[in-house]
Design an enzyme around this catalytic site. Structure first.
Site, mmCIF file in Angstrom:
data_model
loop_
_atom_site.group_PDB
_atom_site.id
_atom_site.type_symbol
_atom_site.label_atom_id
_atom_site.label_comp_id
_atom_site.label_asym_id
_atom_site.label_seq_id
_atom_site.Cartn_x
_atom_site.Cartn_y
_atom_site.Cartn_z
ATOM 1 N N HIS A 216 -78.090 -39.735 -48.914
ATOM 2 C CA HIS A 216 -77.874 -38.412 -49.495
ATOM 3 C C HIS A 216 -77.292 -37.456 -48.468
ATOM 4 O O HIS A 216 -77.552 -37.569 -47.261
ATOM 5 C CB HIS A 216 -79.177 -37.842 -50.076
ATOM 6 C CG HIS A 216 -80.306 -37.693 -49.107
ATOM 7 N ND1 HIS A 216 -80.549 -36.531 -48.415
ATOM 8 C CD2 HIS A 216 -81.282 -38.563 -48.732
ATOM 9 C CE1 HIS A 216 -81.617 -36.685 -47.647
ATOM 10 N NE2 HIS A 216 -82.089 -37.908 -47.821
ATOM 11 N N ASP A 218 -77.571 -34.031 -49.164
ATOM 12 C CA ASP A 218 -78.305 -32.779 -49.268
ATOM 13 C C ASP A 218 -79.440 -32.724 -48.254
ATOM 14 O O ASP A 218 -79.980 -33.756 -47.830
ATOM 15 C CB ASP A 218 -78.834 -32.571 -50.687
ATOM 16 C CG ASP A 218 -79.812 -33.647 -51.132
ATOM 17 O OD1 ASP A 218 -79.542 -34.844 -50.864
ATOM 18 O OD2 ASP A 218 -80.833 -33.314 -51.757
ATOM 19 N N ASP A 250 -82.779 -36.748 -41.352
ATOM 20 C CA ASP A 250 -82.954 -36.993 -42.795
ATOM 21 C C ASP A 250 -81.802 -36.380 -43.578
ATOM 22 O O ASP A 250 -81.900 -35.270 -44.051
ATOM 23 C CB ASP A 250 -84.280 -36.386 -43.232
ATOM 24 C CG ASP A 250 -84.656 -36.748 -44.654
ATOM 25 O OD1 ASP A 250 -84.042 -37.656 -45.229
ATOM 26 O OD2 ASP A 250 -85.571 -36.100 -45.200
ATOM 27 N N GLU A 284 -81.236 -35.755 -53.560
ATOM 28 C CA GLU A 284 -82.417 -36.543 -53.197
ATOM 29 C C GLU A 284 -83.585 -35.636 -52.829
ATOM 30 O O GLU A 284 -84.737 -35.940 -53.139
ATOM 31 C CB GLU A 284 -82.094 -37.465 -52.019
ATOM 32 C CG GLU A 284 -83.112 -38.585 -51.816
ATOM 33 C CD GLU A 284 -84.327 -38.185 -50.977
ATOM 34 O OE1 GLU A 284 -85.335 -38.905 -51.009
ATOM 35 O OE2 GLU A 284 -84.255 -37.139 -50.283
ATOM 36 N N GLU A 285 -83.277 -34.510 -52.179
ATOM 37 C CA GLU A 285 -84.329 -33.595 -51.746
ATOM 38 C C GLU A 285 -84.764 -32.647 -52.865
ATOM 39 O O GLU A 285 -85.705 -31.882 -52.685
ATOM 40 C CB GLU A 285 -83.848 -32.769 -50.541
ATOM 41 C CG GLU A 285 -83.455 -33.582 -49.322
ATOM 42 C CD GLU A 285 -84.629 -34.238 -48.622
ATOM 43 O OE1 GLU A 285 -85.757 -34.184 -49.161
ATOM 44 O OE2 GLU A 285 -84.413 -34.816 -47.543
ATOM 45 N N GLU A 313 -83.140 -43.916 -45.279
ATOM 46 C CA GLU A 313 -84.207 -42.942 -45.013
ATOM 47 C C GLU A 313 -84.841 -43.184 -43.644
ATOM 48 O O GLU A 313 -84.968 -44.336 -43.200
ATOM 49 C CB GLU A 313 -85.283 -43.034 -46.093
ATOM 50 C CG GLU A 313 -84.875 -42.518 -47.451
ATOM 51 C CD GLU A 313 -84.653 -41.020 -47.476
ATOM 52 O OE1 GLU A 313 -85.139 -40.311 -46.565
ATOM 53 O OE2 GLU A 313 -83.979 -40.551 -48.405
ATOM 54 N N HIS A 500 -87.715 -32.483 -41.972
ATOM 55 C CA HIS A 500 -88.125 -31.286 -42.710
ATOM 56 C C HIS A 500 -88.773 -30.240 -41.803
ATOM 57 O O HIS A 500 -89.323 -29.257 -42.303
ATOM 58 C CB HIS A 500 -89.073 -31.625 -43.864
ATOM 59 C CG HIS A 500 -88.434 -32.431 -44.944
ATOM 60 N ND1 HIS A 500 -88.921 -32.456 -46.240
ATOM 61 C CD2 HIS A 500 -87.342 -33.232 -44.971
ATOM 62 C CE1 HIS A 500 -88.161 -33.240 -46.978
ATOM 63 N NE2 HIS A 500 -87.198 -33.729 -46.234
#
Length: 529
Positions: A216, A218, A250, A284-285, A313, A500
């Site tokens: 991903h 995003d 990520d 995805e997020e 991931e 994150h």
């Protein structure tokens, strides 16, 4: 040279030692005294290099709690028994313990660390040696950016593609693959942009193997930008060899490694005899409804077969290659409204308090053992995420109570079996309720002896020397949607320590290594091991 640091994660001296090693760019393995990786054999090995008095911490509370006779008895035990005793009570050990091929250092001593580690190349020096073996280029961030995966990762990180806005990241990816003959298709579902791009080897039949890299573009929001050490969308590589920025771990670095590994593999093996695809989403997020899930549904409607899928991931915990995810637990959320009768708090006989009625049922839900898991999955877990009731007034019995909970469930369960068990408990307590269920993912497991797990595991071991742990824990990923096609699905990417978080970062060395592992995986699957 292998460098290991032993200690307790919450120990202040251990934290200082770890920060010092990281700042100096020294690669090391951290072994927590309370984790399975710490074994009595490590202490026995120390005893071949030093005396027992050097290992035991006489200032520790554990040591002081022993009588003089108990202290003497411990020090008089055989090496095996002494090691076992300290393994069972590791607070007796002077910590941290730095272990290198040149010797041991107990407690954090910067001067001693510098002396014993002075011959070990830093992360920065290893990167420079890998990129420029002759040493004819100065060590700067610019030289690291010459590596194609790092250069692409930097470009992707500089795009502030917060969910679900791709902001042009996917066209950049396709531009890197276009000259190889990848056929790209943008699949737009509402506000979400998805890229499905496929390369077919010359002469490859329709039933030839189909391998997919899934990821991903995003990223999650940055949080307070003023708390970041560097601009979260800078893509900066610092003097210690860290690549900084939101999405660095990520998972924009993995996506960059996908692209460079594919490019190199196809250039080296144009007749590899199969099909290689990338499935990249910008959702995805977020809710993950119009992203990979929607793309997979479209592909299935077209009759597109997927054989292997590697999701990038971040899976590793201590060092690159230590963990791969060959499965994930399912996830299901329940939202229950318990209906009561609102009334004055001074006249409870004229009302019915839904909070009071829920309490014993909730206690039973929390205390239920749903299953014991199995060899590959931990037990199913039940967790309350939200509980609301009341008007805000102090003298009103609420008319209803809203409970939200989540199951992370193993292959021992299905959504139906869990829903039936919950319903029985609620009914047994005589509740007046309404319930809604949301299944966001089913559990899946890719066999450890399957072609994909073997290809990735061997690539990791060949390049890093590590035998990865096969794990099914953690949260969910888009792999859950792809697994429903029948494809073998595996997740493997960089360290997840900063995902994150403020100051998200990843070691530039790891991105170079990750690219090599992805490349070797393609070789193992299509060319043979």
């Amino acid at each position: 040279m292998t460098v290991r640091l032993y200690g307790l994660s919450n120990c202040d001296q251990v934290r200082k030692a770890r920060k010092w090693l990281e700042a100096e760019g020294i690669a090391f393995d951290f072994i927590d005294f309370r984790k399975a990786a710490f074994q009595p054999q490590a202490i026995q090995q120390w005893l071949t290099q030093t005396e027992r008095n050097a290992i035991v911490n006489p200032a520790s509370k554990g040591w002081k709690a022993l009588s003089e006779s108990e202290q003497a008895a411990l020090m008089a035990q055989t090496d095996s028994d002494f090691s076992m005793a300290l393994h069972q009570q590791p607070t007796l050990i002077k910590r941290p313990v730095l272990e290198t091929e040149k010797g041991l250092v107990f407690r954090f001593k910067p001067e001693a660390y510098a002396d014993v580690l002075k011959s070990i190349p830093t992360t920065w020096q290893r990167l420079h040696g890998l990129l420029f073996p002759s040493g004819d280029r100065p060590m700067t961030a610019a030289t690291l950016s010459d590596h194609p995966a790092l250069a692409l990762a930097q470009k992707l990180i500089r795009i502030d593609s917060v969910t679900p806005d791709d902001k042009g990241a996917q066209p950049l990816i396709q531009s890197e693959l276009a000259e190889l003959g990848f056929k790209a298709e943008t699949l737009q579902y509402q506000e979400v942009t998805n890229l499905w791009t496929v390369h077919s080897a010359s002469g490859a039949s329709d039933d030839a193997p189909v391998f997919v890299f899934a990821g991903h573009t995003d990223v999650v929001p940055t949080g307070p930008i003023d708390q970041w050490e560097h601009d979260p969308f800078s893509g900066l590589i610092d003097a210690q060899g860290w690549l900084h920025g939101r999405g660095s771990a990520d998972m924009k670095s993995s996506v960059a490694a996908f692209v460079v590994a594919c490019r190199r593999f196809i250039q080296n093996f144009p007749d590899y005899g199969g099909h290689i695809a990338l499935l990249i989403t910008s959702d995805e997020e977020g809710p993950a409804i119009h992203g990979t899930k929607a793309v997979v549904e479209t592909l299935q409607q077209r009759g597109q077969r997927l054989d292997y899928c590697l999701v990038g991931e971040p899976t590793c915990s201590q060092q690159l290659g230590d963990v791969i995810k060959n499965g994930r637990r399912g996830s299901m959320t329940g939202e229950v409204r318990i209906n009561g009768i609102q009334g004055h708090i001074a006249y409870p006989h004229l009302a019915r308090n839904p909070v009071h009625e829920l309490a014993p049922a909730l206690s039973e839900l929390v205390g239920t053992e749903w299953d014991q898991g199995n060899a590959n999955f931990p037990p199913t877990s039940f967790q309350v995420s939200n509980l609301h009731a009341g008007t805000g007034a102090t003298n009103v019995i609420p008319g209803h109570c809203d409970l939200m909970f989540n199951f992370r469930f193993s292959t021992e369960q299905t959504p139906q079996t869990l829903q039936e068990q919950v319903t029985k408990i609620l009914d047994r307590h005589g509740l007046d309720y309404d319930v809604d269920w949301t299944v966001s993912g089913l559990p899946f497991e890719t066999p450890k002896n399957g072609e994909l797990v073997q290809a990735v595991s061997q690539a990791i071991e060949t390049h890093t020397g590590h035998q990865p742990e096969h794990n099914t824990g953690g949260g969910t990923s888009d792999g859950r949607f792809i697994a429903q096609t029948g494809a073998q699905v595996l997740e493997f990417g960089p360290l997840n320590a900063t995902i994150h978080k403020i100051d998200e970062r990843v070691a530039a060395q790891d991105i170079i290594d990750l690219t090599e592992i992805y490349y070797q995986t393609l070789r193992n699957l299509f060319i043979g091991r």
